[in-house]
Motif scaffolding. Structure first.
Motif, PDB file in Angstrom:
ATOM      1  N   MET A 130       0.814  -1.218   0.058  1.00 40.12           N
ATOM      2  CA  MET A 130       0.053  -0.065  -0.107  1.00 40.12           C
ATOM      3  C   MET A 130       0.903   1.228  -0.171  1.00 40.12           C
ATOM      4  SD  MET A 130      -3.069  -0.710  -0.221  1.00 40.12           S
ATOM      5  CE  MET A 130      -2.273  -1.925  -1.299  1.00 40.12           C
ATOM      6  N   THR A 131       1.822   1.149   0.770  1.00 43.24           N
ATOM      7  CA  THR A 131       2.605   2.531   0.743  1.00 43.24           C
ATOM      8  C   THR A 131       3.435   2.792  -0.600  1.00 43.24           C
ATOM      9  OG1 THR A 131       4.635   0.906   1.495  1.00 43.24           O
ATOM     10  CG2 THR A 131       3.296   2.181   3.064  1.00 43.24           C
ATOM     11  N   SER A 132       3.463   2.010  -1.574  1.00 42.15           N
ATOM     12  CA  SER A 132       3.911   2.278  -2.829  1.00 42.15           C
ATOM     13  C   SER A 132       2.812   2.944  -3.535  1.00 42.15           C
ATOM     14  CB  SER A 132       4.115   1.134  -3.941  1.00 42.15           C
ATOM     15  OG  SER A 132       2.815   0.193  -3.844  1.00 42.15           O
ATOM     16  N   LEU A 133       1.844   3.293  -3.072  1.00 40.73           N
ATOM     17  CA  LEU A 133       0.944   4.206  -3.607  1.00 40.73           C
ATOM     18  C   LEU A 133       1.546   5.736  -3.560  1.00 40.73           C
ATOM     19  CD1 LEU A 133      -2.048   4.471  -4.906  1.00 40.73           C
ATOM     20  CD2 LEU A 133      -2.877   4.695  -2.651  1.00 40.73           C
ATOM     21  N   ARG A 134       2.080   5.846  -2.601  1.00 37.50           N
ATOM     22  CA  ARG A 134       2.817   7.358  -2.136  1.00 37.50           C
ATOM     23  C   ARG A 134       3.948   7.563  -3.175  1.00 37.50           C
ATOM     24  NH1 ARG A 134       4.004   6.282   3.774  1.00 37.50           N
ATOM     25  NH2 ARG A 134       1.867   6.377   4.393  1.00 37.50           N
ATOM     26  N   THR A 135       4.685   6.690  -3.966  1.00 39.40           N
ATOM     27  CA  THR A 135       5.546   6.885  -4.688  1.00 39.40           C
ATOM     28  C   THR A 135       5.095   7.128  -6.390  1.00 39.40           C
ATOM     29  OG1 THR A 135       5.787   4.539  -5.786  1.00 39.40           O
ATOM     30  CG2 THR A 135       6.845   5.192  -3.746  1.00 39.40           C
ATOM     31  N   ILE A 136       6.205   7.779  -7.086  1.00 44.82           N
ATOM     32  CA  ILE A 136       5.448   7.677  -8.571  1.00 44.82           C
ATOM     33  C   ILE A 136       5.358   6.635  -9.310  1.00 44.82           C
ATOM     34  CG2 ILE A 136       7.061   9.920  -8.597  1.00 44.82           C
ATOM     35  CD1 ILE A 136       9.122   8.433  -9.956  1.00 44.82           C
ATOM     36  N   TYR A 137       5.846   5.620  -8.792  1.00 43.53           N
ATOM     37  CA  TYR A 137       5.527   4.056  -9.273  1.00 43.53           C
ATOM     38  C   TYR A 137       4.005   3.871  -9.284  1.00 43.53           C
ATOM     39  CZ  TYR A 137      10.568   4.620  -9.845  1.00 43.53           C
ATOM     40  OH  TYR A 137      11.696   5.191  -9.781  1.00 43.53           O
ATOM     41  N   GLY A 138       3.218   4.061  -8.025  1.00 39.10           N
ATOM     42  CA  GLY A 138       2.030   3.842  -7.888  1.00 39.10           C
ATOM     43  C   GLY A 138       2.214   2.258  -7.179  1.00 39.10           C
ATOM     44  N   CYS A 139       0.854   1.770  -7.243  1.00 42.64           N
ATOM     45  CA  CYS A 139       0.479   0.577  -6.570  1.00 42.64           C
ATOM     46  C   CYS A 139      -0.009  -0.530  -7.832  1.00 42.64           C
ATOM     47  CB  CYS A 139      -0.275   0.660  -5.587  1.00 42.64           C
ATOM     48  SG  CYS A 139      -0.966  -0.842  -4.592  1.00 42.64           S
ATOM     49  N   GLU A 140       0.431  -1.595  -8.270  1.00 48.26           N
ATOM     50  CA  GLU A 140       0.239  -2.314  -9.399  1.00 48.26           C
ATOM     51  C   GLU A 140      -1.132  -3.073  -8.806  1.00 48.26           C
ATOM     52  OE1 GLU A 140       3.342  -4.638 -10.839  1.00 48.26           O
ATOM     53  OE2 GLU A 140       4.218  -2.685 -11.671  1.00 48.26           O
ATOM     54  N   GLU A 141      -2.298  -3.255  -9.582  1.00 47.75           N
ATOM     55  CA  GLU A 141      -3.301  -3.963  -9.333  1.00 47.75           C
ATOM     56  C   GLU A 141      -2.941  -5.525  -9.157  1.00 47.75           C
ATOM     57  OE1 GLU A 141      -7.967  -4.563 -10.120  1.00 47.75           O
ATOM     58  OE2 GLU A 141      -6.879  -3.381 -11.294  1.00 47.75           O
ATOM     59  N   GLN A 142      -2.120  -5.864  -9.896  1.00 48.65           N
ATOM     60  CA  GLN A 142      -1.607  -7.455 -10.093  1.00 48.65           C
ATOM     61  C   GLN A 142      -1.016  -7.852  -8.518  1.00 48.65           C
ATOM     62  OE1 GLN A 142      -2.478  -9.166 -12.434  1.00 48.65           O
ATOM     63  NE2 GLN A 142      -1.712 -11.058 -11.287  1.00 48.65           N
ATOM     64  N   ARG A 143      -0.293  -6.795  -7.997  1.00 51.91           N
ATOM     65  CA  ARG A 143       0.018  -6.993  -6.549  1.00 51.91           C
ATOM     66  C   ARG A 143      -0.858  -7.138  -5.613  1.00 51.91           C
ATOM     67  NH1 ARG A 143       5.434  -5.410  -3.980  1.00 51.91           N
ATOM     68  NH2 ARG A 143       4.775  -5.009  -1.749  1.00 51.91           N
ATOM     69  N   ILE A 144      -1.989  -6.333  -5.788  1.00 56.66           N
ATOM     70  CA  ILE A 144      -2.969  -6.642  -4.853  1.00 56.66           C
ATOM     71  C   ILE A 144      -3.777  -7.796  -5.014  1.00 56.66           C
ATOM     72  CG2 ILE A 144      -5.407  -5.393  -4.100  1.00 56.66           C
ATOM     73  CD1 ILE A 144      -2.792  -3.741  -3.659  1.00 56.66           C
ATOM     74  N   ILE A 145      -3.941  -8.352  -6.001  1.00 59.71           N
ATOM     75  CA  ILE A 145      -4.506  -9.537  -6.687  1.00 59.71           C
ATOM     76  C   ILE A 145      -3.699 -10.597  -5.598  1.00 59.71           C
ATOM     77  CG2 ILE A 145      -5.034 -11.251  -8.173  1.00 59.71           C
ATOM     78  CD1 ILE A 145      -5.602  -8.877 -10.053  1.00 59.71           C
ATOM     79  N   GLY A 146      -2.425 -10.386  -5.503  1.00 62.23           N
ATOM     80  CA  GLY A 146      -1.791 -11.434  -5.016  1.00 62.23           C
ATOM     81  C   GLY A 146      -1.988 -11.796  -3.548  1.00 62.23           C
ATOM     82  N   PHE A 147      -2.626 -10.634  -2.949  1.00 61.58           N
ATOM     83  CA  PHE A 147      -2.780 -10.823  -1.485  1.00 61.58           C
ATOM     84  C   PHE A 147      -4.383 -11.730  -1.260  1.00 61.58           C
ATOM     85  CE2 PHE A 147      -0.332  -6.710  -1.292  1.00 61.58           C
ATOM     86  CZ  PHE A 147       0.763  -7.300  -0.546  1.00 61.58           C
ATOM     87  N   GLY A 148      -4.812 -12.019  -2.251  1.00 57.33           N
ATOM     88  CA  GLY A 148      -5.972 -13.027  -2.026  1.00 57.33           C
ATOM     89  C   GLY A 148      -7.329 -11.891  -2.510  1.00 57.33           C
ATOM     90  N   GLU A 149      -8.428 -12.938  -2.686  1.00 60.54           N
ATOM     91  CA  GLU A 149      -9.562 -12.497  -3.276  1.00 60.54           C
ATOM     92  C   GLU A 149     -10.251 -11.378  -2.072  1.00 60.54           C
ATOM     93  OE1 GLU A 149     -13.880 -14.300  -4.179  1.00 60.54           O
ATOM     94  OE2 GLU A 149     -12.290 -15.437  -4.896  1.00 60.54           O
ATOM     95  N   GLU A 150     -10.503 -11.762  -0.706  1.00 55.31           N
ATOM     96  CA  GLU A 150     -10.941 -10.887   0.082  1.00 55.31           C
ATOM     97  C   GLU A 150     -10.380  -9.455   0.123  1.00 55.31           C
ATOM     98  OE1 GLU A 150     -11.999 -10.636   5.033  1.00 55.31           O
ATOM     99  OE2 GLU A 150     -10.669 -12.172   4.244  1.00 55.31           O
TER     100      GLU A 150
END
Length: 66
Positions: free
Chosen positions: A1-21
């Motif tokens: 989540m903290t990557s959201l603060r960077t210029i690179y942002g937060c990739e949705e694929q990384r979020i999917i990796g944390f599970g469906e819930e």
């Protein structure tokens, strides 16, 4: 989540990796901020807009699943 603060942002694929819930929780909450123009979804990456930067900690806090 903290990557959201960077210029690179937060990739949705990384979020999917944390599970469906968590992915469902993330999408439900991030959509509030994208609709308000605080976060931008660009090429499957969520990036803070200038308007969202002053409240970055608040936004990120809402994205954590406790």
């Amino acid at each position: 989540m903290t990557s959201l603060r960077t210029i690179y942002g937060c990739e949705e694929q990384r979020i999917i990796g944390f599970g469906e819930e968590y992915h469902r929780h993330f999408l439900q909450n991030i959509n509030i901020f994208t609709e308000e123009g605080l976060v931008l979804l660009n090429n499957d990456k969520y990036v803070l807009q200038n308007a969202g930067k002053p409240i970055a900690d608040y936004i990120i806090g809402k994205l954590f699943l406790v």
